[in-house]
Structures are given as structure tokens and as C-alpha cells.
Design a protein around this motif. Structure first.
Motif, PDB file in Angstrom:
ATOM      1  N   ARG A 197       0.852  -1.181   0.000  1.00  0.00           N
ATOM      2  CA  ARG A 197       0.000   0.000   0.000  1.00  0.00           C
ATOM      3  C   ARG A 197       0.890   1.235   0.000  1.00  0.00           C
ATOM      4  O   ARG A 197       1.743   1.392   0.869  1.00  0.00           O
ATOM      5  N   CYS A 198       0.680   2.101  -0.972  1.00  0.00           N
ATOM      6  CA  CYS A 198       1.535   3.279  -1.121  1.00  0.00           C
ATOM      7  C   CYS A 198       1.073   4.385  -0.174  1.00  0.00           C
ATOM      8  O   CYS A 198      -0.089   4.787  -0.186  1.00  0.00           O
ATOM      9  N   GLN A 199       1.978   4.886   0.653  1.00  0.00           N
ATOM     10  CA  GLN A 199       1.635   5.995   1.548  1.00  0.00           C
ATOM     11  C   GLN A 199       1.701   7.306   0.778  1.00  0.00           C
ATOM     12  O   GLN A 199       2.651   7.538   0.035  1.00  0.00           O
ATOM     13  N   ARG A 200       0.687   8.162   1.011  1.00  0.00           N
ATOM     14  CA  ARG A 200       0.727   9.484   0.386  1.00  0.00           C
ATOM     15  C   ARG A 200       1.266  10.456   1.430  1.00  0.00           C
ATOM     16  O   ARG A 200       0.649  10.620   2.488  1.00  0.00           O
ATOM     17  N   GLU A 238      13.822   1.350  -0.058  1.00  0.00           N
ATOM     18  CA  GLU A 238      12.482   1.338  -0.671  1.00  0.00           C
ATOM     19  C   GLU A 238      12.404   2.377  -1.803  1.00  0.00           C
ATOM     20  O   GLU A 238      13.298   3.189  -1.980  1.00  0.00           O
ATOM     21  N   VAL A 284      10.399   5.602  -3.403  1.00  0.00           N
ATOM     22  CA  VAL A 284       9.510   6.721  -3.056  1.00  0.00           C
ATOM     23  C   VAL A 284       9.436   7.680  -4.243  1.00  0.00           C
ATOM     24  O   VAL A 284      10.472   8.149  -4.734  1.00  0.00           O
ATOM     25  N   LEU A 335       0.205   7.174  -8.715  1.00  0.00           N
ATOM     26  CA  LEU A 335      -0.556   6.088  -8.081  1.00  0.00           C
ATOM     27  C   LEU A 335      -1.279   5.241  -9.126  1.00  0.00           C
ATOM     28  O   LEU A 335      -1.416   4.033  -8.978  1.00  0.00           O
ATOM     29  N   GLY A 358       0.857   2.527  -8.055  1.00  0.00           N
ATOM     30  CA  GLY A 358       0.316   2.581  -6.689  1.00  0.00           C
ATOM     31  C   GLY A 358       0.539   1.332  -5.859  1.00  0.00           C
ATOM     32  O   GLY A 358       0.760   1.419  -4.645  1.00  0.00           O
ATOM     33  N   ASP A 359       0.501   0.158  -6.484  1.00  0.00           N
ATOM     34  CA  ASP A 359       0.655  -1.076  -5.687  1.00  0.00           C
ATOM     35  C   ASP A 359       2.098  -1.577  -5.663  1.00  0.00           C
ATOM     36  O   ASP A 359       2.370  -2.668  -5.189  1.00  0.00           O
ATOM     37  N   ILE A 371       5.022   0.690  -4.968  1.00  0.00           N
ATOM     38  CA  ILE A 371       6.024   1.573  -4.338  1.00  0.00           C
ATOM     39  C   ILE A 371       5.604   1.906  -2.907  1.00  0.00           C
ATOM     40  O   ILE A 371       4.427   1.776  -2.552  1.00  0.00           O
ATOM     41  N   ALA A 372       6.593   2.323  -2.090  1.00  0.00           N
ATOM     42  CA  ALA A 372       6.315   2.535  -0.663  1.00  0.00           C
ATOM     43  C   ALA A 372       5.543   3.827  -0.407  1.00  0.00           C
ATOM     44  O   ALA A 372       4.671   3.877   0.454  1.00  0.00           O
ATOM     45  N   ALA A 373       5.864   4.908  -1.153  1.00  0.00           N
ATOM     46  CA  ALA A 373       5.243   6.204  -0.852  1.00  0.00           C
ATOM     47  C   ALA A 373       5.370   7.170  -2.018  1.00  0.00           C
ATOM     48  O   ALA A 373       6.199   6.990  -2.906  1.00  0.00           O
TER      49      ALA A 373
END
Ligand code: TXA
Ligand code: MG
Length: 310
Positions: free
Chosen positions: A2-5, A25, A27, A158, A162-163, A165-167
Motif C-alpha cells: 500500500r503506497c503511503q501518500r 524502498e 519513493v 498512483l 500505486g501497488d 512503491i512505498a510512498a
């Protein structure tokens, strides 16, 4: 995944982004051109993740990003650095990437096995702050799945990654909307390998022929998921079926799916990729793109569209 925004206005979010990168990771972050997908440049497993997330062929090298011209100079092996400083002083931070022989500690994975490396100092304050916090060079290709249009907003990052990457650091739409100009300075005169956001008319430059010197130029690129994409005249567009999408500079009367972009190359370039993603959303049968004026100032936009055609 789950990518953090993340919000770059919050110091704790910027610190989080830097921490994720330092952990190996991926970003995504804004630059003044397009969003970049950042990872540690001196770490093979982090670089490998970039190729996997993008689905990018491993022969297509990555641009190394650093926070200053001095840091960039340290990545090149140059007997004579006069050209390097000429470009660095004139255009950095900014939408210019320089290519020259690399120092030994840059992994071959980052350069697709080439002896030369591409380096740039981006002008976006969030990119510069992230590079300072990370404290070492970062590779950053455009933050889109391979072959798709570059992402100029966090939403478009995203959409294709979106599925994977970390952020993503969301700083809104990017300023130029087109990628940096890539110049090989290890030859005299220097050679433009990729046209880009920086117009270099005034300098003594030659243009690479075809895909010479730039492995990434062999591939299909920038393509929205639309079955047929081609140039068309306004006359043809006026009689296009209504389930066709049109990309124009002045509205065509009718009920077509249509994006009207400004009749000015800088403004058109800024909105092009976002418009392609919007057009794709309406699932048209085909995309017809209005021909562009045959003037040099339209060359970068024309290059990107040509490479997205069917
Ligand atoms: O504006 C930009 O340049 C953006 C932002 C994120 O900085 N980055 C970007 O990276 O567009 P990418 O990976 O999407 O495109 C890099 C281009 C490719 O055409 C690649 O072939 C070329 O630069 N390139 C990278 N390293 C090279 C090298 N060592 N020699 C020749 N071309 C190189
Ligand atoms: Mg790219």
C-alpha cells in the motif's frame, strides 16, 4: 504494497520519505519536470526494485539525481571539466541532464551496463530537500510504469505504480510537465540525446541520430491505453466518430471526447501527459491528435507525441 501518500509541507513526512529511501524502498517525489521514482543510486537491490516496479528493460539506464553541481562533478570521470562547469553553472538546478564517463563506484545496474552515467540537479525544493535528507545520490526515472506517459501529478503516479512503491510525496502538478533535456558532454560539440524541458538553441550542439547513444529511445513510450493513436488534420477530426477522442489546440464542434490544450508549446507540454491520462479514462476507440506547427519551439512536444503513436 500500500503506497503511503506523504505531504512534503510536513517535516515528519519528508523525514519518513528519506527514511524509506535509506531502507532501500522506492519513493516517488516531485521534480520541476515530472515526478521521479527515487531509490538509492549506489545500492544494487534498490535499483533492481526500480526496474521491477516500472517493468523497465534493464538496458535502459537511469538518471542519478544529486543536490548540487559539486556532488554531480564527483560522479564523473573527466580529464577536462570545462564543458561540465559551463552547463552546470548555466542551468543547474534545472531541467538538464548531463551524460559523461562514470566513476567506478556507480553500479553498472544504474547505467544499463554503459560506461557513461546521466546526472542531474533538479530545481524542485522538495526534490532538493529529499536529496539533502538522504545525503547520497538517488536514481530517479520518471514515476510511471514503462511505456506509459510520465506522471505529472501524484494521482498519475498512483495510477500506474500505486501497488508497487512505498510512498509518494504529493506536491501537486509539476511545473514543466515534460522531462529534462539530456546532453552528452563527453564529446565536442556536445550531443543532445533527448529533447526536453530546457531549450538549448543558443549553444553549439549537435543532435543524436536516431537512437544513437540513448538506449531508452528505442522503446515505445508515453502511450495512453487507447487502441489507435495517430495525427489528424482538423478537417478529419470534424468528421471523426463520436467515440473517438480528440486532442486539439482549438475546440472542434461536436460531441467528441475532447481535450483542448493551449496553443503555446510550454503550456501544451505542461498539460500533455495529464491530458493523455484523462483521455484514456473515457476508453475511446481511437485518439486523433491535431498536427503541430512546424516550428522548432514545438519539437519537444512533437517528439513525445510521435513516440506515443500506434
Ligand atoms: O526530467 C527527468 O529527466 C525525469 C525526472 C524524474 O528527473 N527523469 C526521467 O528519467 O525522465 P527516465 O528514466 O524516464 O528517462 C531517462 C532518459 C532515458 O531516455 C535514458 O535512456 C537516458 O535518460 N539515459 C539515462 N542514462 C543514460 C546514459 N548513461 N547514457 C545515455 N542516455 C541515458
Ligand atoms: Mg521515463
Amino acid at each position: 504494497m500500500r503506497c503511503q501518500r506523504l505531504d512534503p509541507k510536513k517535516p515528519e513526512d519528508l523525514a519518513k520519505a528519506a527514511q524509506l529511501i535509506l531502507q532501500g524502498e522506492l519513493v516517488a517525489f516531485p521534480t520541476e519536470t515530472v515526478y521521479g521514482l527515487g531509490a538509492l543510486a549506489l545500492n544494487d537491490s534498490a535499483i533492481q526494485k526500480i526496474y521491477e516496479a516500472k517493468g523497465r528493460p534493464s538496458y535502459n539506464p537511469l538518471i542519478v539525481h544529486v543536490a548540487s553541481a559539486n556532488a554531480a562533478r564527483e560522479l564523473f570521470k573527466l580529464d577536462d571539466d570545462a564543458l561540465f562547469w559551463k552547463f552546470a553553472h548555466a542551468y543547474w538546478p534545472g531541467p538538464l541532464t548531463l551524460v559523461a564517463p562514470k566513476v567506478d563506484h556507480i553500479p553498472a545496474l544504474a547505467t544499463g551496463g554503459l560506461d557513461k552515467v546521466a546526472v542531474r540537479v533538479p530545481a524542485h525544493p522538495v526534490a532538493l530537500e529529499l536529496l539533502r535528507l538522504v545525503g547520497q545520490p538517488m536514481v530517479a526515472p520518471s514515476a510511471n510504469a514503462s511505456t506509459r506517459p510520465s506522471a505529472t501529478t501524484a494521482e498519475h503516479v498512483l495510477h500506474t505504480l500505486g501497488d508497487k512503491i512505498a510512498a509518494v510525496l504529493d506536491a501537486g502538478p509539476t511545473e514543466h510537465g515534460l522531462e529534462s533535456t539530456v546532453v552528452d558532454i563527453s564529446v565536442d560539440p556536445p550531443v543532445i540525446l533527448r529533447l526536453g524541458a530546457l531549450q538549448l538553441d543558443s549553444l553549439e550542439l549537435s543532435h543524436a541520430k536516431g537512437t544513437e547513444g540513448s538506449p531508452g529511445r528505442t522503446d515505445k513510450h508515453y502511450a495512453p491505453l487507447i487502441p489507435e493513436i495517430r495525427w489528424a488534420t482538423r478537417e478529419e477530426m470534424a468528421s471523426a466518430p463520436s467515440n473517438y477522442a480528440l486532442l486539439t489546440r482549438h475546440r472542434i464542434p461536436g460531441s467528441h471526447i475532447q481535450e483542448v490544450l493551449p496553443d503555446n508549446p510550454a503550456e501544451y507540454g505542461k498539460e500533455l501527459f495529464a491530458a493523455l491520462y484523462r483521455l484514456e479514462q473515457s476508453s475511446p476507440k481511437a485518439l486523433w491528435i491535431e498536427g503541430l506547427p512546424k516550428e522548432k519551439k514545438w519539437d519537444t512536444v512533437r517528439d513525445r507525441i510521435k513516440r506515443s503513436l500506434s
